[in-house]
Design a protein around this motif. Structure first.
Motif, PDB file in Angstrom:
ATOM      1  N   UNK A  91       0.869  -1.175   0.000  1.00  0.00           N
ATOM      2  CA  UNK A  91       0.000   0.000   0.000  1.00  0.00           C
ATOM      3  C   UNK A  91       0.905   1.223   0.000  1.00  0.00           C
ATOM      4  N   UNK A  92       0.725   2.087  -0.965  1.00  0.00           N
ATOM      5  CA  UNK A  92       1.554   3.278  -1.091  1.00  0.00           C
ATOM      6  C   UNK A  92       0.703   4.520  -0.864  1.00  0.00           C
ATOM      7  N   UNK A  93       1.202   5.408  -0.027  1.00  0.00           N
ATOM      8  CA  UNK A  93       0.555   6.695   0.197  1.00  0.00           C
ATOM      9  C   UNK A  93       1.541   7.768  -0.238  1.00  0.00           C
ATOM     10  N   UNK A  94       1.136   8.535  -1.221  1.00  0.00           N
ATOM     11  CA  UNK A  94       2.001   9.602  -1.718  1.00  0.00           C
ATOM     12  C   UNK A  94       1.656  10.924  -1.037  1.00  0.00           C
ATOM     13  N   UNK A  95       2.659  11.756  -0.884  1.00  0.00           N
ATOM     14  CA  UNK A  95       2.466  13.112  -0.332  1.00  0.00           C
ATOM     15  C   UNK A  95       1.601  13.043   0.921  1.00  0.00           C
ATOM     16  N   UNK A  96       2.093  12.306   1.901  1.00  0.00           N
ATOM     17  CA  UNK A  96       1.297  12.050   3.105  1.00  0.00           C
ATOM     18  C   UNK A  96       0.833  13.335   3.769  1.00  0.00           C
ATOM     19  N   UNK A  97      -0.364  13.249   4.349  1.00  0.00           N
ATOM     20  CA  UNK A  97      -0.975  14.331   5.100  1.00  0.00           C
ATOM     21  C   UNK A  97      -1.183  13.866   6.533  1.00  0.00           C
ATOM     22  N   UNK A  98      -1.356  14.813   7.453  1.00  0.00           N
ATOM     23  CA  UNK A  98      -1.528  14.458   8.859  1.00  0.00           C
ATOM     24  C   UNK A  98      -2.772  13.593   9.068  1.00  0.00           C
ATOM     25  N   UNK A  99      -3.794  13.800   8.265  1.00  0.00           N
ATOM     26  CA  UNK A  99      -5.018  13.009   8.421  1.00  0.00           C
ATOM     27  C   UNK A  99      -4.835  11.564   7.974  1.00  0.00           C
ATOM     28  N   UNK A 100      -3.678  11.255   7.374  1.00  0.00           N
ATOM     29  CA  UNK A 100      -3.392   9.869   6.998  1.00  0.00           C
ATOM     30  C   UNK A 100      -2.910   9.061   8.211  1.00  0.00           C
TER      31      UNK A 100
END
Lengths: 114, 115
Positions: free
Chosen positions: B77-86
């Motif tokens: 699972x890849x999350x790009x440009x992570x945000x705090x809500x992630x």
């Protein structure tokens, strides 16, 4: 929208006592309902599974009931033990395009005190 | 062990960075699910793989999220440009078949913290 509501949100009981957790759902079409136990820091583990034709299912001291007409389920824990302290999650699966995407409740946090 | 494993167990990353989370399902299980569990919330379905079929991506919250399953086994699972809500615990589960009665076996999860 498919929803699963659980109550109470949290519960504290003394060791040896019984308790009942509730689950109401609006998932349609209905496939099955599971109760999971999730210990802190661990993944959920399945306790029971029921389809619409099953009213009661037991697993040791855990007994789940299902009323498909009223879309309600309960999980009864008998003679609670300290190890029962965990989050109990009600999960209802429907059918979507041939796959089975479950809807999770937020869980009931159970604490058993000695 | 024979269970579902996930790595890393914990990941702290800075906002804007990309992260990859790995899941090793139980050998022979054809179905694989990714979920997200935020504090005080229920598990949120993200994506579902079944054999060689096209994955069900209906739960992915944005196009920053993607997942692959190579060779019908390991998934990333890849999350790009992570945000705090992630920030959440990301759980992976596998099951023997895609049928609704097939029990899902969960891994211990990856706790992601985005600072």
């Amino acid at each position: 929208k498919n929803q699963v509501e659980q109550s109470p949100q949290s519960l504290i009981i003394l060791e040896g006592k019984n308790c009942t957790l509730q689950c109401n759902y609006t998932v349609s079409p209905f496939s099955n309902l599971r109760w999971y136990k999730q210990d802190t820091g661990r993944g959920p583990v399945s306790l029971t599974i029921m389809t619409f034709s099953e009213n009661t299912k037991s697993n040791g001291r855990y007994t789940a009931t299902l009323d498909a007409d009223t879309k309600q389920s309960s999980l009864h824990i008998t003679a609670s033990q300290l190890s029962d302290s965990a989050s109990y999650i009600c999960v209802v699966s429907g059918a979507s395009g041939g796959s089975y995407i479950p809807t999770f409740g937020r869980g009931t946090s159970l604490i058993v005190h000695p | 062990g024979a269970g579902v494993s996930q790595s890393p167990s914990n990941k702290v990353t800075e906002k804007g960075k990309d992260v990859e989370l790995r899941c090793d399902p139980i050998s022979g299980h054809t179905a694989l699910y990714w979920y997200r569990q935020s504090l005080g919330q229920g598990l949120e379905f993200l994506i579902y793989f079944q054999g060689n079929s096209a994955p069900d991506k209906s739960g992915l919250p944005s196009d920053r999220f993607s997942a692959e399953r190579t060779g019908g086994s390991v998934s990333t699972l890849t999350i790009q440009r992570t945000q705090q809500e992630d920030s959440a615990v990301y759980l992976c589960a596998s099951s023997a078949t895609s049928g609704g009665r097939s029990e899902q076996y969960f891994g211990p999860g990856t706790r992601l913290t985005v600072t």
